[in-house]
Design an enzyme around this catalytic site. Structure first.
Site, short mmCIF file in Angstrom:
data_model
loop_
_atom_site.label_atom_id
_atom_site.label_comp_id
_atom_site.label_asym_id
_atom_site.label_seq_id
_atom_site.Cartn_x
_atom_site.Cartn_y
_atom_site.Cartn_z
N TYR A 73 0.79 -1.24 -0.02
CA TYR A 73 0.03 0.02 -0.16
C TYR A 73 0.99 1.16 -0.02
O TYR A 73 0.51 2.22 -0.80
CB TYR A 73 -0.94 0.11 1.30
CG TYR A 73 -1.94 1.26 1.19
CD1 TYR A 73 -3.10 1.03 0.54
CD2 TYR A 73 -1.90 2.48 1.54
CE1 TYR A 73 -4.34 1.80 0.15
CE2 TYR A 73 -2.55 3.32 1.43
CZ TYR A 73 -3.93 3.39 0.92
OH TYR A 73 -4.75 4.31 0.71
N PHE A 125 -7.78 21.33 -25.01
CA PHE A 125 -7.76 20.01 -24.94
C PHE A 125 -9.26 19.69 -24.05
O PHE A 125 -9.41 20.24 -23.16
CB PHE A 125 -6.85 19.02 -24.41
CG PHE A 125 -7.09 17.57 -24.74
CD1 PHE A 125 -7.21 16.98 -25.97
CD2 PHE A 125 -7.49 16.43 -23.64
CE1 PHE A 125 -7.37 15.49 -26.18
CE2 PHE A 125 -7.69 15.33 -23.85
CZ PHE A 125 -7.78 14.79 -25.01
N THR A 126 -10.07 18.68 -24.48
CA THR A 126 -11.37 18.38 -23.75
C THR A 126 -11.04 18.36 -22.41
O THR A 126 -12.03 19.09 -21.67
CB THR A 126 -12.17 17.20 -24.44
OG1 THR A 126 -11.25 16.16 -24.36
CG2 THR A 126 -12.33 17.40 -25.93
N ASP A 216 1.63 20.25 -20.75
CA ASP A 216 0.73 18.65 -20.84
C ASP A 216 1.81 18.01 -21.95
O ASP A 216 1.71 18.01 -23.04
CB ASP A 216 -0.58 19.09 -21.68
CG ASP A 216 -1.38 17.66 -21.95
OD1 ASP A 216 -0.79 16.73 -22.10
OD2 ASP A 216 -2.38 17.91 -22.27
N LYS A 259 -0.55 7.40 -23.68
CA LYS A 259 -0.10 7.78 -25.26
C LYS A 259 1.42 7.58 -25.33
O LYS A 259 1.82 6.37 -25.37
CB LYS A 259 -0.40 9.01 -25.16
CG LYS A 259 -2.05 9.54 -25.71
CD LYS A 259 -2.94 9.54 -24.54
CE LYS A 259 -4.23 10.21 -24.85
NZ LYS A 259 -4.78 11.17 -24.01
N ARG A 383 -13.58 15.20 -34.39
CA ARG A 383 -12.92 16.12 -33.72
C ARG A 383 -13.32 17.43 -34.12
O ARG A 383 -12.82 18.09 -35.13
CB ARG A 383 -11.26 16.01 -33.56
CG ARG A 383 -10.91 15.04 -32.70
CD ARG A 383 -11.27 15.64 -31.10
NE ARG A 383 -10.58 14.54 -30.28
CZ ARG A 383 -11.13 14.47 -29.04
NH1 ARG A 383 -12.37 14.59 -28.76
NH2 ARG A 383 -10.66 13.83 -28.06
N PHE A 450 -19.21 14.58 -26.54
CA PHE A 450 -18.78 13.50 -27.63
C PHE A 450 -18.54 12.15 -27.27
O PHE A 450 -18.90 11.29 -27.96
CB PHE A 450 -17.45 14.11 -28.25
CG PHE A 450 -16.39 14.08 -27.16
CD1 PHE A 450 -16.09 15.19 -26.19
CD2 PHE A 450 -15.55 12.93 -27.14
CE1 PHE A 450 -14.93 15.19 -25.39
CE2 PHE A 450 -14.29 13.19 -26.14
CZ PHE A 450 -14.18 14.26 -25.40
C1 LIG Z 1 -5.57 12.13 -23.50
C2 LIG Z 1 -5.37 13.51 -23.27
C3 LIG Z 1 -5.39 14.04 -21.83
C4 LIG Z 1 -6.22 12.99 -20.65
O1 LIG Z 1 -5.71 12.07 -20.53
P1 LIG Z 1 -6.41 10.81 -20.22
O2 LIG Z 1 -5.29 9.66 -19.78
O3 LIG Z 1 -7.42 10.21 -21.33
O4 LIG Z 1 -7.33 11.11 -18.85
C5 LIG Z 1 -4.91 15.23 -21.88
N1 LIG Z 1 -4.15 15.98 -22.61
C6 LIG Z 1 -3.83 15.38 -23.65
C7 LIG Z 1 -3.35 16.32 -24.85
C8 LIG Z 1 -4.40 14.17 -24.23
O5 LIG Z 1 -4.30 13.73 -25.52
#
Ligand SMILES: *Cc1c(COP(=O)(O)O)cnc(C)c1O
Length: 471
Positions: A73, A125-126, A216, A259, A383, A450
């Site tokens: 933990y 970004f969303t 980011d 990613k 998109r 979306f």
């Molecule tokens: C995917 C993404 C996020 C969010 O990350 P999640 O792992 O899906 O929560 C934030 N910023 C960018 C540029 C992304 O492509």
């Protein structure tokens, strides 16, 4: 180097079988999914280009790492391995693991943003913008104008327009700007990089105004590869070195490790400042878990630590981006309108040029993604206006200049033959574009619509001429 092709620097050890469906089955499946590709079952998909998020293939070394999970933990050895790897490769001293990128965005936004603040960024970004708004902030787009032009050939469409930052500080004052948020290889612009020269200017601007710089870094390795290819001063530097330099120009990072970092789940918030780290630790125990695992299992932290080291390998990233460029080139040769230059993680189809008869408020990109699935079983994603959502004050739809369908390539998953099949399918759909009609909402969720929205098809005759003056 002429001897270097983008051929994959790996061979395949395990495979996952996929199956082709009939057109009839696909018509049924997409109707049941409300013409939203997010609502399709994966089993009904032949080639899945919905996203590059969490669907990459891990290496045998990463899988071996999974067996070395220390699931204590508190104080798991995998956490320390991950923390040290992040410091070695990305420069940030303190790491807070989160379940994925948005977990890090949540903690960051709650920690730094106050009601009435403004947060500039190189395109929204969303999930990033949503967490900024939940914390009381307003996102301000400061990306260069070329980013909103699908046809501009600018090599660094992810760059920040410093004049837009100046105008913002003039309007609202530096005290109301908690940080500037820059994304590397800007997703919503089409996977477009920013240059190190531009990032240095942003750093200077932040120092001058006493504003923090947040990174980011979801696609930092892809961005570094484009810098190596396009920014002459960096031609002889390794991707690993460029990644480190990008990171060390920034104060704080949010990461969706699903990613570039080659894992199926995970993320983190990282920074150098001790005080900020303390605050983030206080929040992570409320929303995610103890600060030495946050939202991740020990084994997943181990796979991530190994994935980071593989993600900055020059041969890996050349093959990764090379495959995306291969698909883009096939479509360009056939005259299919796409966003250029081709981005790092995806090829973006320009739905406004492919479907000029569908007005933007009848969702051309959403309709095109549905039609591509029906034609071929290839799953893509909208998109455009659906992803952009509504203005939180006026309730009006945001009408983004880019109305795109994203063909996103998962890392180390598909072959060149899959890219050929995909290109052929897109070309066939573009040839019968005038038979595709627009959509209307039958269910519209309030947040991040979306993902779960449902639609029905409009009648062909119902479609009015697009009012181009609105854009
Ligand atoms: C995917 C993404 C996020 C969010 O990350 P999640 O792992 O899906 O929560 C934030 N910023 C960018 C540029 C992304 O492509």
């Amino acid at each position: 180097m002429a001897t270097h092709t983008w051929a994959e620097p790996y061979k395949i050890k395990a495979v996952e079988l996929i199956r082709m469906t009939t057109r009839e089955q696909r018509e049924e499946a997409i109707r049941e999914a409300g013409y939203n590709t997010f609502l399709l079952r994966s089993e009904d998909v032949y080639i899945d280009l919905l996203t590059d998020s969490g669907c990459g293939a891990m290496s045998d070394r990463q899988w071996a790492g999974m067996m070395c999970g220390d699931e204590a933990y508190a104080g798991s050895k995998n956490f320390y391995h991950l923390r040290d790897t992040i410091e070695n490769y990305y420069s940030y001293k303190h790491t807070v693991p989160t379940h994925q990128g948005r977990g890090a965005e949540h903690i960051l936004s709650q920690t730094l943003i106050s009601e009435g603040d403004f947060v500039p960024g190189n395109m929204y970004f969303t999930t990033t913008r949503y967490h900024q708004e939940l914390a009381g902030g307003t996102f301000v787009d400061v990306i260069i104008d070329e980013a909103h032009d699908a046809e501009s050939e600018h090599p660094f469409k992810g760059n920040v327009d410093i004049e837009k930052l100046d105008a913002l500080v003039e309007r609202v004052g530096a005290e109301n700007i908690p940080y500037v948020c820059i994304a590397t290889c800007v997703n919503m612009a089409g996977g477009q990089p920013l240059s190190l020269a531009n990032l240095r200017q942003v750093r200077l601007w932040c120092d001058k105004h006493g504003v923090l710089l947040v990174h980011d870094m979801t696609r930092v390795a892809e961005n570094a590869y484009f810098i190596q290819c396009r920014e002459p001063a960096y031609r002889d530097r390794t991707v690993r070195e460029i990644v480190y330099e990008i990171c060390s120009l920034t104060d704080i990072a949010t990461m969706s490790a699903k990613k570039d970092a080659l894992v199926n789940i995970g993320g983190f918030l990282a920074m150098n400042d001790e005080k900020l780290y303390e605050k983030a630790c206080a929040l992570v125990v409320v929303y995610e878990g103890l600060h030495t695992y946050g939202g991740m299992a020990g084994r997943d932290m181990e796979a991530l630590a190994i994935g980071i080291t593989e993600s900055v390998d020059d041969d890996h990233i050349r093959a990764r981006v090379g495959q995306v460029e291969y698909l883009g080139a096939a479509l360009q040769r056939a005259g299919v309108p796409i966003v250029t230059p081709v981005g790092g993680h995806a090829v973006f189809l320009d739905a406004l040029r492919i479907l000029p008869h569908i007005p933007q408020d009848c969702f051309p990109a959403q309709a095109l993604a549905a039609a591509l699935y029906e034609e071929s079983g290839v799953r893509s994603m909208e998109r455009g206006v659906i992803s952009a959502g509504r203005n939180k004050d006026s309730g009006e739809n945001y009408m983004p200049k880019l109305e795109l369908v994203r063909l996103t390539i998962p890392r180390r998953v598909y072959t060149q033959a899959h890219m050929d099949v995909t290109a052929a399918a897109v070309i066939r759909v573009a040839e019968v574009a005038e038979t595709i009609s627009g959509l209307r909402f039958v269910y519209e969720p309030e947040m991040l619509r979306f993902f779960q929205a449902r639609f029905e098809r409009r009648q062909a005759g119902e479609v009015k001429q697009r009012d181009t003056s609105a854009r």
